[in-house]
Design a protein around this motif. Structure first.
Motif, PDB file in Angstrom:
ATOM      1  N   VAL A  35       0.854  -1.195   0.000  1.00  0.00           N
ATOM      2  CA  VAL A  35       0.000   0.000   0.000  1.00  0.00           C
ATOM      3  C   VAL A  35       0.890   1.246   0.000  1.00  0.00           C
ATOM      4  O   VAL A  35       0.803   2.100   0.873  1.00  0.00           O
ATOM      5  N   CYS A  36       1.744   1.352  -0.997  1.00  0.00           N
ATOM      6  CA  CYS A  36       2.740   2.421  -1.061  1.00  0.00           C
ATOM      7  C   CYS A  36       2.070   3.794  -1.172  1.00  0.00           C
ATOM      8  O   CYS A  36       1.171   3.989  -1.997  1.00  0.00           O
ATOM      9  N   LYS A  37       2.550   4.740  -0.375  1.00  0.00           N
ATOM     10  CA  LYS A  37       1.894   6.047  -0.300  1.00  0.00           C
ATOM     11  C   LYS A  37       2.060   6.865  -1.577  1.00  0.00           C
ATOM     12  O   LYS A  37       1.318   7.816  -1.804  1.00  0.00           O
ATOM     13  N   HIS A  38       3.029   6.503  -2.438  1.00  0.00           N
ATOM     14  CA  HIS A  38       3.268   7.270  -3.662  1.00  0.00           C
ATOM     15  C   HIS A  38       2.908   6.485  -4.916  1.00  0.00           C
ATOM     16  O   HIS A  38       3.293   6.867  -6.018  1.00  0.00           O
ATOM     17  N   CYS A  39       2.153   5.386  -4.779  1.00  0.00           N
ATOM     18  CA  CYS A  39       1.948   4.444  -5.888  1.00  0.00           C
ATOM     19  C   CYS A  39       1.312   5.112  -7.105  1.00  0.00           C
ATOM     20  O   CYS A  39       0.207   5.659  -7.027  1.00  0.00           O
ATOM     21  N   ARG A  40       2.009   5.047  -8.234  1.00  0.00           N
ATOM     22  CA  ARG A  40       1.486   5.551  -9.500  1.00  0.00           C
ATOM     23  C   ARG A  40       0.225   4.816  -9.903  1.00  0.00           C
ATOM     24  O   ARG A  40      -0.750   5.408 -10.376  1.00  0.00           O
ATOM     25  N   ALA A  41       0.225   3.497  -9.709  1.00  0.00           N
ATOM     26  CA  ALA A  41      -0.861   2.653 -10.194  1.00  0.00           C
ATOM     27  C   ALA A  41      -2.083   2.672  -9.276  1.00  0.00           C
ATOM     28  O   ALA A  41      -3.118   2.116  -9.640  1.00  0.00           O
ATOM     29  N   GLU A  42      -1.944   3.302  -8.092  1.00  0.00           N
ATOM     30  CA  GLU A  42      -3.024   3.224  -7.105  1.00  0.00           C
ATOM     31  C   GLU A  42      -3.483   1.777  -6.954  1.00  0.00           C
ATOM     32  O   GLU A  42      -4.654   1.442  -7.070  1.00  0.00           O
ATOM     33  N   ALA A  43      -2.479   0.923  -6.697  1.00  0.00           N
ATOM     34  CA  ALA A  43      -2.700  -0.521  -6.675  1.00  0.00           C
ATOM     35  C   ALA A  43      -3.769  -0.917  -5.654  1.00  0.00           C
ATOM     36  O   ALA A  43      -3.952  -0.272  -4.620  1.00  0.00           O
ATOM     37  N   ILE A  44      -4.456  -2.012  -5.973  1.00  0.00           N
ATOM     38  CA  ILE A  44      -5.556  -2.503  -5.158  1.00  0.00           C
ATOM     39  C   ILE A  44      -5.327  -3.971  -4.831  1.00  0.00           C
ATOM     40  O   ILE A  44      -4.425  -4.606  -5.375  1.00  0.00           O
ATOM     41  N   GLU A  45      -6.137  -4.508  -3.931  1.00  0.00           N
ATOM     42  CA  GLU A  45      -5.899  -5.863  -3.442  1.00  0.00           C
ATOM     43  C   GLU A  45      -6.226  -6.937  -4.466  1.00  0.00           C
ATOM     44  O   GLU A  45      -5.559  -7.969  -4.535  1.00  0.00           O
ATOM     45  N   LYS A  46      -7.259  -6.715  -5.302  1.00  0.00           N
ATOM     46  CA  LYS A  46      -7.678  -7.727  -6.264  1.00  0.00           C
ATOM     47  C   LYS A  46      -7.631  -7.178  -7.688  1.00  0.00           C
ATOM     48  O   LYS A  46      -7.828  -5.984  -7.898  1.00  0.00           O
ATOM     49  N   PRO A  47      -7.401  -8.039  -8.679  1.00  0.00           N
ATOM     50  CA  PRO A  47      -7.371  -7.586 -10.078  1.00  0.00           C
ATOM     51  C   PRO A  47      -8.715  -6.993 -10.498  1.00  0.00           C
ATOM     52  O   PRO A  47      -9.773  -7.400 -10.007  1.00  0.00           O
ATOM     53  N   LEU A  48      -8.663  -6.036 -11.395  1.00  0.00           N
ATOM     54  CA  LEU A  48      -9.880  -5.456 -11.942  1.00  0.00           C
ATOM     55  C   LEU A  48     -10.423  -6.359 -13.049  1.00  0.00           C
ATOM     56  O   LEU A  48      -9.655  -7.032 -13.753  1.00  0.00           O
ATOM     57  N   THR A 203       1.043  11.985  -9.241  1.00  0.00           N
ATOM     58  CA  THR A 203       0.003  11.235  -9.934  1.00  0.00           C
ATOM     59  C   THR A 203      -0.297   9.997  -9.115  1.00  0.00           C
ATOM     60  O   THR A 203       0.516   9.580  -8.284  1.00  0.00           O
ATOM     61  N   GLY A 204      -1.459   9.388  -9.322  1.00  0.00           N
ATOM     62  CA  GLY A 204      -1.832   8.259  -8.482  1.00  0.00           C
ATOM     63  C   GLY A 204      -1.993   8.722  -7.042  1.00  0.00           C
ATOM     64  O   GLY A 204      -2.644   9.716  -6.763  1.00  0.00           O
ATOM     65  N   ARG A 205      -1.347   7.994  -6.113  1.00  0.00           N
ATOM     66  CA  ARG A 205      -1.429   8.365  -4.699  1.00  0.00           C
ATOM     67  C   ARG A 205      -0.448   9.460  -4.306  1.00  0.00           C
ATOM     68  O   ARG A 205      -0.507   9.984  -3.195  1.00  0.00           O
ATOM     69  N   ALA A 206       0.497   9.771  -5.169  1.00  0.00           N
ATOM     70  CA  ALA A 206       1.538  10.743  -4.836  1.00  0.00           C
ATOM     71  C   ALA A 206       1.006  12.163  -4.945  1.00  0.00           C
ATOM     72  O   ALA A 206       0.607  12.604  -6.028  1.00  0.00           O
ATOM     73  N   GLY A 207       1.007  12.893  -3.839  1.00  0.00           N
ATOM     74  CA  GLY A 207       0.538  14.270  -3.836  1.00  0.00           C
ATOM     75  C   GLY A 207       1.682  15.262  -3.913  1.00  0.00           C
ATOM     76  O   GLY A 207       2.852  14.922  -3.672  1.00  0.00           O
ATOM     77  N   GLU A 208       1.369  16.501  -4.242  1.00  0.00           N
ATOM     78  CA  GLU A 208       2.389  17.535  -4.376  1.00  0.00           C
ATOM     79  C   GLU A 208       3.123  17.795  -3.072  1.00  0.00           C
ATOM     80  O   GLU A 208       4.251  18.297  -3.079  1.00  0.00           O
ATOM     81  N   GLU A 209       2.502  17.455  -1.941  1.00  0.00           N
ATOM     82  CA  GLU A 209       3.156  17.689  -0.656  1.00  0.00           C
ATOM     83  C   GLU A 209       4.424  16.849  -0.477  1.00  0.00           C
ATOM     84  O   GLU A 209       5.267  17.152   0.361  1.00  0.00           O
TER      85      GLU A 209
END
Length: 406
Positions: A35-48, A203-209
């Motif tokens: 659950v990486c705080k900067h994940c580009r993919a906004e990864a989830i637990e199960k495949p879409l 992008t994804g979960r990564a914010g400008e902060e």
């Protein structure tokens, strides 16, 4: 963040990035147990449900061969590639087609020594792993699960013990910046082949902060040049193509006996350099043997292309600017005929200062960062400090350009 630019076999001579990419990144799935705080993919637990099926994945792999030999490299990324039940079938299919295939797995219980051995045995030529700090409290906090740091170091050592090419990816952002010298020391001692330093894109979960200032980024790329002088580990950057400019300028400055202060470094640079010398010993005075940064002059959409889990095609995983879908058109057709990609492949189409920079041919700026901050993939890279200090470098620029071939 699994868009790891694994480039163990970078080609230059005879490879026209206008005609085919060098690297094809395939986000095989968004599923991942981290659950990486900067994940580009906004990864989830199960495949879409709409990710490419096994047969669609094979048809996409066939599309890569349409570019002709030598084929682009395929980097299977995610999410976590091992979350796909058909990973082995797809990887072996790619290898059977003569495509140089690499993987960027997540360090989870799924990544066992047995599976790593099997990857090498079937013909996967290299692996990238993420390491964002030299201490558990840094890396584990970012990855979201305790114990990942120690396991990552174990995996690194195992991968090298079986003679497999290994690249370590490290993201540069506020929580990781002070650990960079110690990360370099760690991967140097393990014998890692390449260090790919990712410069954060919001992008994804990564914010400008989490992002740095242009001055801080400038200090980091100058630090990376210093680290490169120790040899053994190839250092490259993702979304910081201006590293190539700094590298070339610093080589010339070293040859001319000029002090690093002339390139506009600040407090962070001196802090990183001091720690680097603490852990590695004095920085060698001679410039690296290689006179240009060890990277092909790729950038988002130019030598690099990204295929998402559902077949959508983007210039890179950090640039959410859709240019097609492999379910509807072949990757070759998209790469060659997309109006956006044709524009993005000529740096002179970019807004100034990127589009008027004398080093545009080797850099071009980060298209993903221009889009993230300006909503314009043809804008100028807001993280590059070069335009602001250019006048200080007039005596160096001409010499640097003489030794920088297109």
């Amino acid at each position: 963040m699994r868009d790891g630019s694994l480039r163990c076999c970078t080609l230059r001579g005879g490879w026209d990035f206008n005609q085919k990419p060098l690297l094809v990144f395939w986000e095989t799935t968004k599923a991942c147990k981290l659950v990486c705080k900067h994940c580009r993919a906004e990864a989830i637990e199960k495949p879409l449900p709409d990710e490419l099926t096994t047969e669609e994945g094979k048809r996409f792999i066939d599309q890569i061969t349409e570019f002709g030999s030598p084929y682009p490299h395929l980097i299977m990324t995610g999410g976590d590639v091992l979350m796909r039940k058909d990973f082995w079938e797809l990887a072996q299919y790619s290898i059977s087609k003569g495509i140089r295939t690499l993987v960027a797995p997540s360090v989870t219980p799924l990544l066992t020594e047995e599976k790593i051995k099997r990857m090498k045995e079937i013909g996967i030529i290299g692996m990238s792993l993420s390491l964002d700090g030299a201490r558990p409290e840094v890396h584990d906090e970012i990855r979201g699960i305790p114990g990942i740091f120690n396991r990552t170091v174990e995996v690194m050592k195992f991968v090298k013990s079986i003679g497999m090419f290994l690249q370590i990816n490290t993201v540069v952002m506020k929580p990781t910046i002070n650990d960079l010298p110690d990360v370099f020391k760690l991967i140097y001692d393990v014998g890692v082949d390449a260090w790919e330093v990712f410069f954060l894109i919001p992008t994804g979960r990564a914010g400008e902060e989490l992002d740095l200032t242009p001055e801080e980024y400038w200090d980091v790329v100058n630090f990376l040049y210093d680290a490169s002088k120790y040899g053994k580990v190839t250092i490259r950057t993702t979304e910081a193509p201006f590293y190539r400019v700094v590298y070339r300028l610093r080589v010339v400055m070293d040859e001319m006996g000029k002090d690093v202060s002339e390139i506009g470094v600040g407090e962070l640079y001196y802090k990183l350099r001091s720690r680097l010398e603490e852990v590695m010993g004095p920085i060698p005075k001679e410039p690296p043997k290689q006179k240009r940064a060890p990277s092909a002059y790729t950038r988002d959409g130019y030598g690099i292309i990204f295929v998402a889990y559902n077949g959508d095609v983007y210039p890179s995983g950090f640039l959410p600017y859709k240019v097609g879908n492999v379910r509807e058109r072949s990757l070759k057709d998209i790469y060659l005929n997309s109006d956006a990609l044709k524009r993005i492949r000529d740096w002179r189409n970019f807004k100034s200062p990127c589009g008027t920079c004398e080093f545009g041919f080797m850099c071009g700026g980060s298209r993903a960062r221009a889009y993230a901050y300006q909503k314009d993939p043809f804008g100028s890279d807001p993280a590059c400090l070069y335009p602001k200090i250019r006048e200080k470098l007039n005596s160096i620029i001409e010499t640097a350009l003489q030794f920088s071939s297109k």
